[in-house]
Design a protein around this motif. Structure first.
Motif, PDB file in Angstrom:
ATOM      1  N   ASN A   1       0.834  -1.215   0.000  1.00  0.00           N
ATOM      2  CA  ASN A   1       0.000   0.000   0.000  1.00  0.00           C
ATOM      3  C   ASN A   1       0.861   1.255   0.000  1.00  0.00           C
ATOM      4  OD1 ASN A   1      -2.366  -1.441  -0.030  1.00  0.00           O
ATOM      5  ND2 ASN A   1      -2.728  -1.262   2.160  1.00  0.00           N
ATOM      6  N   PHE A   2       1.935   1.236   0.786  1.00  0.00           N
ATOM      7  CA  PHE A   2       2.819   2.391   0.830  1.00  0.00           C
ATOM      8  C   PHE A   2       3.453   2.639  -0.534  1.00  0.00           C
ATOM      9  CE2 PHE A   2       7.132   4.072   1.215  1.00  0.00           C
ATOM     10  CZ  PHE A   2       6.848   5.301   1.789  1.00  0.00           C
ATOM     11  N   ARG A   3       3.967   1.586  -1.154  1.00  0.00           N
ATOM     12  CA  ARG A   3       4.593   1.756  -2.475  1.00  0.00           C
ATOM     13  C   ARG A   3       3.588   2.271  -3.498  1.00  0.00           C
ATOM     14  NH1 ARG A   3       7.405  -2.724  -0.691  1.00  0.00           N
ATOM     15  NH2 ARG A   3       5.983  -4.213  -1.654  1.00  0.00           N
ATOM     16  N   ARG A   4       2.367   1.709  -3.473  1.00  0.00           N
ATOM     17  CA  ARG A   4       1.337   2.153  -4.413  1.00  0.00           C
ATOM     18  C   ARG A   4       0.982   3.619  -4.166  1.00  0.00           C
ATOM     19  NH1 ARG A   4      -3.342  -0.372  -2.684  1.00  0.00           N
ATOM     20  NH2 ARG A   4      -3.705   1.552  -1.563  1.00  0.00           N
ATOM     21  N   ASP A   5       0.724   3.969  -2.907  1.00  0.00           N
ATOM     22  CA  ASP A   5       0.315   5.333  -2.584  1.00  0.00           C
ATOM     23  C   ASP A   5       1.449   6.329  -2.788  1.00  0.00           C
ATOM     24  OD1 ASP A   5      -2.168   4.360  -2.009  1.00  0.00           O
ATOM     25  OD2 ASP A   5      -1.893   4.356   0.160  1.00  0.00           O
ATOM     26  N   ASN A   6       2.671   5.902  -2.513  1.00  0.00           N
ATOM     27  CA  ASN A   6       3.821   6.775  -2.734  1.00  0.00           C
ATOM     28  C   ASN A   6       3.979   7.068  -4.234  1.00  0.00           C
ATOM     29  OD1 ASN A   6       5.997   8.291  -1.809  1.00  0.00           O
ATOM     30  ND2 ASN A   6       7.430   6.624  -2.176  1.00  0.00           N
ATOM     31  N   GLY A   7       3.769   6.051  -5.059  1.00  0.00           N
ATOM     32  CA  GLY A   7       3.817   6.258  -6.509  1.00  0.00           C
ATOM     33  C   GLY A   7       2.722   7.193  -6.985  1.00  0.00           C
ATOM     34  N   ARG A   8       1.532   7.015  -6.435  1.00  0.00           N
ATOM     35  CA  ARG A   8       0.422   7.902  -6.803  1.00  0.00           C
ATOM     36  C   ARG A   8       0.689   9.336  -6.369  1.00  0.00           C
ATOM     37  NH1 ARG A   8      -4.759   4.171  -5.104  1.00  0.00           N
ATOM     38  NH2 ARG A   8      -4.637   2.740  -6.881  1.00  0.00           N
ATOM     39  N   ALA A   9       1.264   9.488  -5.181  1.00  0.00           N
ATOM     40  CA  ALA A   9       1.566  10.842  -4.692  1.00  0.00           C
ATOM     41  C   ALA A   9       2.609  11.510  -5.588  1.00  0.00           C
ATOM     42  CB  ALA A   9       2.062  10.786  -3.248  1.00  0.00           C
ATOM     43  N   ALA A  10       3.632  10.759  -5.976  1.00  0.00           N
ATOM     44  CA  ALA A  10       4.659  11.327  -6.856  1.00  0.00           C
ATOM     45  C   ALA A  10       4.056  11.686  -8.209  1.00  0.00           C
ATOM     46  CB  ALA A  10       5.810  10.336  -7.028  1.00  0.00           C
ATOM     47  N   SER A  11       3.187  10.825  -8.717  1.00  0.00           N
ATOM     48  CA  SER A  11       2.520  11.105  -9.990  1.00  0.00           C
ATOM     49  C   SER A  11       1.645  12.347  -9.886  1.00  0.00           C
ATOM     50  CB  SER A  11       1.678   9.895 -10.403  1.00  0.00           C
ATOM     51  OG  SER A  11       0.905  10.188 -11.539  1.00  0.00           O
ATOM     52  N   SER A  12       0.893  12.458  -8.808  1.00  0.00           N
ATOM     53  CA  SER A  12       0.027  13.628  -8.614  1.00  0.00           C
ATOM     54  C   SER A  12       0.848  14.902  -8.459  1.00  0.00           C
ATOM     55  CB  SER A  12      -0.855  13.433  -7.386  1.00  0.00           C
ATOM     56  OG  SER A  12      -1.742  12.371  -7.584  1.00  0.00           O
ATOM     57  N   ASP A  13       1.973  14.792  -7.761  1.00  0.00           N
ATOM     58  CA  ASP A  13       2.834  15.959  -7.579  1.00  0.00           C
ATOM     59  C   ASP A  13       3.390  16.429  -8.917  1.00  0.00           C
ATOM     60  OD1 ASP A  13       4.275  17.904  -6.001  1.00  0.00           O
ATOM     61  OD2 ASP A  13       6.081  16.696  -6.368  1.00  0.00           O
ATOM     62  N   LEU A  14       3.852  15.491  -9.738  1.00  0.00           N
ATOM     63  CA  LEU A  14       4.378  15.852 -11.049  1.00  0.00           C
ATOM     64  C   LEU A  14       3.275  16.446 -11.922  1.00  0.00           C
ATOM     65  CD1 LEU A  14       6.663  15.957 -13.086  1.00  0.00           C
ATOM     66  CD2 LEU A  14       6.098  13.601 -13.723  1.00  0.00           C
ATOM     67  N   ARG A  15       2.096  15.829 -11.896  1.00  0.00           N
ATOM     68  CA  ARG A  15       0.968  16.349 -12.670  1.00  0.00           C
ATOM     69  C   ARG A  15       0.627  17.765 -12.223  1.00  0.00           C
ATOM     70  NH1 ARG A  15      -2.567  12.299 -12.188  1.00  0.00           N
ATOM     71  NH2 ARG A  15      -1.851  11.401 -14.127  1.00  0.00           N
ATOM     72  N   PHE A  16       0.632  17.999 -10.905  1.00  0.00           N
ATOM     73  CA  PHE A  16       0.348  19.336 -10.382  1.00  0.00           C
ATOM     74  C   PHE A  16       1.379  20.337 -10.887  1.00  0.00           C
ATOM     75  CE2 PHE A  16       1.233  22.592  -7.213  1.00  0.00           C
ATOM     76  CZ  PHE A  16       0.001  23.221  -7.145  1.00  0.00           C
ATOM     77  N   GLN A  17       2.667  19.958 -10.835  1.00  0.00           N
ATOM     78  CA  GLN A  17       3.725  20.869 -11.293  1.00  0.00           C
ATOM     79  C   GLN A  17       3.544  21.221 -12.771  1.00  0.00           C
ATOM     80  OE1 GLN A  17       7.514  19.066 -10.469  1.00  0.00           O
ATOM     81  NE2 GLN A  17       7.183  19.049  -8.254  1.00  0.00           N
ATOM     82  N   LEU A  18       3.279  20.206 -13.597  1.00  0.00           N
ATOM     83  CA  LEU A  18       3.124  20.454 -15.029  1.00  0.00           C
ATOM     84  C   LEU A  18       1.872  21.285 -15.321  1.00  0.00           C
ATOM     85  CD1 LEU A  18       4.214  16.997 -16.468  1.00  0.00           C
ATOM     86  CD2 LEU A  18       5.518  19.125 -16.460  1.00  0.00           C
ATOM     87  N   LEU A  19       0.765  20.967 -14.667  1.00  0.00           N
ATOM     88  CA  LEU A  19      -0.454  21.748 -14.899  1.00  0.00           C
ATOM     89  C   LEU A  19      -0.318  23.172 -14.374  1.00  0.00           C
ATOM     90  CD1 LEU A  19      -3.223  19.096 -14.184  1.00  0.00           C
ATOM     91  CD2 LEU A  19      -2.509  20.019 -16.396  1.00  0.00           C
ATOM     92  N   ASP A  20       0.439  23.344 -13.306  1.00  0.00           N
ATOM     93  CA  ASP A  20       0.702  24.691 -12.796  1.00  0.00           C
ATOM     94  C   ASP A  20       1.506  25.489 -13.825  1.00  0.00           C
ATOM     95  OD1 ASP A  20       0.619  26.693 -10.683  1.00  0.00           O
ATOM     96  OD2 ASP A  20       2.779  26.307 -10.462  1.00  0.00           O
ATOM     97  N   GLN A  21       2.473  24.838 -14.460  1.00  0.00           N
ATOM     98  CA  GLN A  21       3.249  25.516 -15.499  1.00  0.00           C
ATOM     99  C   GLN A  21       2.359  25.885 -16.685  1.00  0.00           C
ATOM    100  OE1 GLN A  21       6.648  23.119 -16.531  1.00  0.00           O
ATOM    101  NE2 GLN A  21       7.551  23.294 -14.496  1.00  0.00           N
ATOM    102  N   VAL A  22       1.453  24.984 -17.071  1.00  0.00           N
ATOM    103  CA  VAL A  22       0.525  25.275 -18.170  1.00  0.00           C
ATOM    104  C   VAL A  22      -0.381  26.438 -17.780  1.00  0.00           C
ATOM    105  CG1 VAL A  22      -1.444  24.364 -19.475  1.00  0.00           C
ATOM    106  CG2 VAL A  22       0.600  22.959 -19.153  1.00  0.00           C
ATOM    107  N   GLN A  23      -0.848  26.432 -16.537  1.00  0.00           N
ATOM    108  CA  GLN A  23      -1.704  27.523 -16.061  1.00  0.00           C
ATOM    109  C   GLN A  23      -0.954  28.853 -16.111  1.00  0.00           C
ATOM    110  OE1 GLN A  23      -3.266  26.846 -12.157  1.00  0.00           O
ATOM    111  NE2 GLN A  23      -4.433  28.735 -12.105  1.00  0.00           N
TER     112      GLN A  23
END
Length: 180
Positions: free
Chosen positions: A77-99
């Motif tokens: 669960n930790f590995r899965r959630d940690n991967g999701r958190a990293a993915s969400s963080d990267l997505r947030f950074q990229l969408l923030d740049q687009v914004q």
């Protein structure tokens, strides 16, 4: 070993094994509040027996292994959630740049330019023969086209950044795979 030396040997192995177990327990206690620390346990097993004319005699106890007490379900669960958190963080950074590229929400962003272009067309539709209104439509169209071209250039920079991060991640994965 037999006799007094045999008894002392069994006692000595028991004391040494228990000392190791106490060290493991003290390490667990001292790291109880340490983030990422996993509790360990000393696994005691019977030492090899010796055969005598009277039968088998035990030769004490020994430490077989010191194992980490981990829950495989929690680890997964930790590995899965940690991967999701990293993915969400990267997505947030990229969408923030687009914004930031699109300048939204603001008074100088894309929606404002589209509104101005639409308003110019609406004004022209009420007076289609008006030369100043035609010029305003052209001017607003050129401003919108310039803004869109600028967005394209800046979004290409974001795209290159994302591709570089992806290539770096793939290189890291490949390097780790080779090490394994």
């Amino acid at each position: 070993m037999s006799g007094l030396l045999g008894i002392l040997h069994v006692a000595r192995t028991a004391i040494m094994a228990q000392q190791t177990a106490v060290r493991v327990a003290s390490q667990n206690i001292s790291n109880a509040e340490t983030d990422g620390y996993t509790r360990t346990r000393a696994e005691l097993v019977t030492a090899a027996s010796t055969m005598t004319p009277y039968g088998q005699l035990g030769s004490g106890v020994r430490i077989d292994n010191v194992t980490r007490l981990r829950d495989p379900l929690l680890d997964a669960n930790f590995r899965r959630d940690n991967g999701r958190a990293a993915s969400s963080d990267l997505r947030f950074q990229l969408l923030d740049q687009v914004q930031q590229v699109l300048g939204e929400p603001s008074e100088i962003g894309l929606s404002r330019a589209l509104d101005a272009f639409h308003s110019a067309w609406t004004d022209l539709s009420s007076q289609p023969t008006s030369t100043p209104l035609r010029g305003l439509v052209v001017q607003r169209g050129e401003q919108l086209a310039t803004m869109m071209n600028n967005f394209t250039d800046r979004l290409d920079v974001v795209k290159t950044y994302a591709q570089n991060r992806l290539n770096l991640a793939v290189s890291d994965i490949n390097r780790l795979g080779e090490q394994i």
